[in-house]
Design a protein around this motif. Structure first.
Motif, PDB file in Angstrom:
ATOM      1  N   LEU A 124       0.804  -1.263  -0.134  1.00  0.00           N
ATOM      2  CA  LEU A 124       0.022   0.022  -0.080  1.00  0.00           C
ATOM      3  C   LEU A 124       0.768   1.253  -0.010  1.00  0.00           C
ATOM      4  CD1 LEU A 124      -2.859  -1.233   2.477  1.00  0.00           C
ATOM      5  CD2 LEU A 124      -3.107  -0.161   0.276  1.00  0.00           C
ATOM      6  N   GLY A 125       1.828   1.262   0.985  1.00  0.00           N
ATOM      7  CA  GLY A 125       2.801   2.481   1.044  1.00  0.00           C
ATOM      8  C   GLY A 125       3.510   2.746  -0.449  1.00  0.00           C
ATOM      9  N   ARG A 126       3.765   1.868  -0.968  1.00  0.00           N
ATOM     10  CA  ARG A 126       4.785   1.992  -2.221  1.00  0.00           C
ATOM     11  C   ARG A 126       3.763   2.344  -3.231  1.00  0.00           C
ATOM     12  NH1 ARG A 126       9.104  -3.138  -2.651  1.00  0.00           N
ATOM     13  NH2 ARG A 126      10.191  -2.406  -0.938  1.00  0.00           N
ATOM     14  N   LEU A 127       2.367   2.021  -3.197  1.00  0.00           N
ATOM     15  CA  LEU A 127       1.323   2.507  -4.201  1.00  0.00           C
ATOM     16  C   LEU A 127       0.621   3.632  -3.795  1.00  0.00           C
ATOM     17  CD1 LEU A 127      -0.373  -0.769  -5.143  1.00  0.00           C
ATOM     18  CD2 LEU A 127       1.340   0.209  -6.387  1.00  0.00           C
ATOM     19  N   ASP A 128       1.376   4.397  -3.026  1.00  0.00           N
ATOM     20  CA  ASP A 128       1.222   5.791  -2.761  1.00  0.00           C
ATOM     21  C   ASP A 128      -0.110   5.801  -1.930  1.00  0.00           C
ATOM     22  OD1 ASP A 128       3.424   6.731  -3.946  1.00  0.00           O
ATOM     23  OD2 ASP A 128       2.661   7.277  -5.719  1.00  0.00           O
ATOM     24  N   VAL A 129      -0.492   5.058  -1.184  1.00  0.00           N
ATOM     25  CA  VAL A 129      -1.850   5.317  -0.631  1.00  0.00           C
ATOM     26  C   VAL A 129      -1.370   5.254   1.159  1.00  0.00           C
ATOM     27  CG1 VAL A 129      -3.611   3.947   0.550  1.00  0.00           C
ATOM     28  CG2 VAL A 129      -2.963   3.536  -1.634  1.00  0.00           C
ATOM     29  N   PRO A 130      -1.877   6.596   1.817  1.00  0.00           N
ATOM     30  CA  PRO A 130      -1.586   6.738   3.210  1.00  0.00           C
ATOM     31  C   PRO A 130      -1.848   5.275   4.068  1.00  0.00           C
ATOM     32  CG  PRO A 130      -3.013   8.699   2.135  1.00  0.00           C
ATOM     33  CD  PRO A 130      -2.673   7.661   1.325  1.00  0.00           C
ATOM     34  N   THR A 131      -0.708   4.849   4.562  1.00  0.00           N
ATOM     35  CA  THR A 131      -1.025   3.656   5.390  1.00  0.00           C
ATOM     36  C   THR A 131      -0.317   3.684   6.682  1.00  0.00           C
ATOM     37  OG1 THR A 131      -1.038   2.526   3.134  1.00  0.00           O
ATOM     38  CG2 THR A 131      -0.426   1.397   5.252  1.00  0.00           C
ATOM     39  N   SER A 132      -0.908   3.093   7.685  1.00  0.00           N
ATOM     40  CA  SER A 132      -0.310   2.979   8.935  1.00  0.00           C
ATOM     41  C   SER A 132      -0.274   1.485   9.587  1.00  0.00           C
ATOM     42  CB  SER A 132      -1.062   3.924  10.005  1.00  0.00           C
ATOM     43  OG  SER A 132      -0.396   3.974  11.208  1.00  0.00           O
ATOM     44  N   PHE A 133       0.956   1.156   9.976  1.00  0.00           N
ATOM     45  CA  PHE A 133       0.710  -0.222  10.287  1.00  0.00           C
ATOM     46  C   PHE A 133       0.667  -0.413  11.836  1.00  0.00           C
ATOM     47  CE2 PHE A 133       3.725  -4.246  11.116  1.00  0.00           C
ATOM     48  CZ  PHE A 133       2.910  -5.106  10.617  1.00  0.00           C
ATOM     49  N   LEU A 134      -0.301  -1.502  12.184  1.00  0.00           N
ATOM     50  CA  LEU A 134      -0.439  -1.683  13.541  1.00  0.00           C
ATOM     51  C   LEU A 134       0.193  -2.996  14.155  1.00  0.00           C
ATOM     52  CD1 LEU A 134      -2.086  -1.566  16.405  1.00  0.00           C
ATOM     53  CD2 LEU A 134      -4.146  -2.351  15.337  1.00  0.00           C
ATOM     54  N   SER A 135       0.884  -3.184  15.042  1.00  0.00           N
ATOM     55  CA  SER A 135       1.675  -4.385  15.252  1.00  0.00           C
ATOM     56  C   SER A 135       2.363  -4.015  16.675  1.00  0.00           C
ATOM     57  CB  SER A 135       2.457  -4.886  14.278  1.00  0.00           C
ATOM     58  OG  SER A 135       2.801  -6.334  14.754  1.00  0.00           O
ATOM     59  N   ARG A 136       3.170  -5.352  17.129  1.00  0.00           N
ATOM     60  CA  ARG A 136       4.185  -5.059  18.022  1.00  0.00           C
ATOM     61  C   ARG A 136       5.425  -5.563  17.307  1.00  0.00           C
ATOM     62  NH1 ARG A 136       4.797  -4.362  23.661  1.00  0.00           N
ATOM     63  NH2 ARG A 136       6.553  -5.888  24.624  1.00  0.00           N
ATOM     64  N   ARG A 146      12.201  -0.509   6.833  1.00  0.00           N
ATOM     65  CA  ARG A 146      11.649  -0.673   5.543  1.00  0.00           C
ATOM     66  C   ARG A 146      10.355   0.003   5.532  1.00  0.00           C
ATOM     67  NH1 ARG A 146       9.583  -6.062   3.102  1.00  0.00           N
ATOM     68  NH2 ARG A 146       9.881  -5.680   0.792  1.00  0.00           N
ATOM     69  N   LEU A 147       9.445  -0.180   6.669  1.00  0.00           N
ATOM     70  CA  LEU A 147       8.290   0.648   6.453  1.00  0.00           C
ATOM     71  C   LEU A 147       8.351   1.856   6.138  1.00  0.00           C
ATOM     72  CD1 LEU A 147       6.709  -1.068   9.751  1.00  0.00           C
ATOM     73  CD2 LEU A 147       5.763  -1.391   7.404  1.00  0.00           C
ATOM     74  N   HIS A 148       9.448   2.453   6.715  1.00  0.00           N
ATOM     75  CA  HIS A 148       9.423   4.203   6.598  1.00  0.00           C
ATOM     76  C   HIS A 148      10.012   4.255   5.247  1.00  0.00           C
ATOM     77  CE1 HIS A 148      10.402   4.755  11.183  1.00  0.00           C
ATOM     78  NE2 HIS A 148       8.992   4.762  10.895  1.00  0.00           N
ATOM     79  N   ALA A 149      10.758   3.413   4.722  1.00  0.00           N
ATOM     80  CA  ALA A 149      11.285   3.501   3.294  1.00  0.00           C
ATOM     81  C   ALA A 149       9.982   3.405   2.351  1.00  0.00           C
ATOM     82  CB  ALA A 149      12.431   2.523   2.921  1.00  0.00           C
ATOM     83  N   SER A 150       9.154   2.642   2.737  1.00  0.00           N
ATOM     84  CA  SER A 150       7.683   2.616   2.025  1.00  0.00           C
ATOM     85  C   SER A 150       6.702   3.405   2.028  1.00  0.00           C
ATOM     86  CB  SER A 150       7.360   1.172   2.015  1.00  0.00           C
ATOM     87  OG  SER A 150       8.439  -0.006   1.598  1.00  0.00           O
ATOM     88  N   LYS A 151       7.228   4.381   2.840  1.00  0.00           N
ATOM     89  CA  LYS A 151       6.184   5.518   3.318  1.00  0.00           C
ATOM     90  C   LYS A 151       5.000   5.065   4.006  1.00  0.00           C
ATOM     91  CE  LYS A 151       6.072   6.456  -1.146  1.00  0.00           C
ATOM     92  NZ  LYS A 151       5.425   7.086  -2.432  1.00  0.00           N
ATOM     93  N   VAL A 152       5.280   4.195   4.910  1.00  0.00           N
ATOM     94  CA  VAL A 152       4.371   3.617   5.934  1.00  0.00           C
ATOM     95  C   VAL A 152       4.434   4.250   7.201  1.00  0.00           C
ATOM     96  CG1 VAL A 152       3.385   1.434   6.868  1.00  0.00           C
ATOM     97  CG2 VAL A 152       4.240   1.399   4.669  1.00  0.00           C
ATOM     98  N   SER A 153       3.454   4.769   7.728  1.00  0.00           N
ATOM     99  CA  SER A 153       3.302   5.181   9.005  1.00  0.00           C
ATOM    100  C   SER A 153       3.479   4.223  10.224  1.00  0.00           C
ATOM    101  CB  SER A 153       2.336   6.226   9.457  1.00  0.00           C
ATOM    102  OG  SER A 153       2.306   6.368  10.959  1.00  0.00           O
TER     103      SER A 153
END
Length: 314
Positions: free
Chosen positions: A38-50, A63-70
């Motif tokens: 999702l992040g690489r496809l330019d969709v505002p995205t946030s990841f929920l996990s531990r 890698r999340l940050h590099a893929s534009k994922v919050s």
């Protein structure tokens, strides 16, 4: 914004074709791959996990940050990162062995209501199997289904499910709270009432539609993609590609489908239910092209928007 909830882990992938080939770490996990897609496809995205604070955990966050994922919804812990040892069949399909005892992603805590700007939330894979985290994610699913589009990809890992009958019953209990269900043919057959592989997957999907989801998307490997809704069925052929492996292909489909819905202002149960056959053809074509790119390279490497645009002739 789309929230993706679930595990992040490290796939240990063989380098070479020898049975004793060395293993190389690849960052992954079904929900993690969906978030990256999702992040690489330019969709505002946030990841929920531990996510662990160990070396692998730091790389997962990077890698999340590099893929534009919050990562604002990511919890951190000193527990180890989950490992998945991957074996590849001759057709490139993946088989997994998991090391999950006491790992960070199992200990996620309920974050409370998701941010106001969230429009959809996606769940799946190990995070809905392994306790105590599974019950936390289930709570989030049921709570958020009242205001958001909820998407589910069960992505079955049968070796980790101690009681298949109980899991199938739990899966059916989620359906009234699921807006969009994405499932492989193999997983659909496994999830059928008795796990009988002779079940017709289209009939299985129609049964699930009657219990809640606005649509069931079926991934069929080399046979392409289908969607079943209350009003009919749409099929698209596979994209021809030289397959390196299929790791992350289904996750890419999930991410790309949600990206298409986001880009076409269709992130609600009502709007998904109202999509025309022509719109579903476009959505599945988009998702299939994205997955084909992932299959063309080693590990779960979903495409960036520019790559997918070029593949689609844009």
């Amino acid at each position: 914004m789309i929230v993706v909830a679930g595990e992040a882990l490290v796939d240990m992938v063989p380098v070479g074709e020898d049975e004793l080939a060395p293993l190389a770490p690849k960052l992954g996990g079904g929900p993690y791959n969906v978030a990256v897609a999702l992040g690489r496809l330019d969709v505002p995205t946030s990841f929920l996990s531990r996510v662990s604070t160990d070396h692998f955990g730091e790389q997962l966050i990077k890698r999340l940050h590099a893929s534009k994922v919050s990562t604002e919804l990511v919890q951190r812990g000193r527990e180890n990162t989950t490992l998945a040892v991957v074996g590849l069949a001759e057709d490139g399909s993946a088989r997994y062995a998991f090391y999950v005892d006491g790992t960070a992603d199992r200990l996620v805590e309920d974050p409370g209501p998701l941010p106001e700007d969230a429009r959809a939330v996606s769940f799946g894979t190990l995070s809905l199997v392994l306790e105590p985290g599974a019950s936390v994610y289930e709570t989030v699913l049921r709570r958020e289904s009242k205001r958001l589009l909820t998407a589910l990809d069960p992505n079955i890992r049968a070796g980790l499910i101690d009681d298949p009958g109980a899991y199938r019953a739990r899966f059916r209990s989620w359906l009234p709270d699921v807006g969009l269900l994405k499932v492989s043919v193999e997983d659909a057959q496994w999830l059928a009432e008795d796990g009988d592989p002779s079940w017709d997957v289209i009939e299985i999907a129609r049964t699930w539609i009657s219990q809640g989801p606005a649509a069931v998307v079926l991934t069929k490997g080399g046979d392409g993609l289908s969607v079943i809704t209350a009003t009919g069925q749409v099929d698209v052929p596979p994209v021809k590609v030289d397959v390196v492996d299929t790791i992350g292909a289904g996750d890419t489909v999930q991410g790309a489908l949600l990206a298409w819905l986001h880009d076409h202002d269709a992130l609600s149960v009502e709007k998904v239910r109202a999509l025309s056959p022509e719109e579903w053809t476009a959505a599945l074509t988009f998702a299939g092209a994205a997955a084909a790119i992932t299959c063309s390279r080693a590990g779960a490497e979903p495409p960036f928007a520019s790559e997918l645009t070029a593949a689609l002739g844009g």
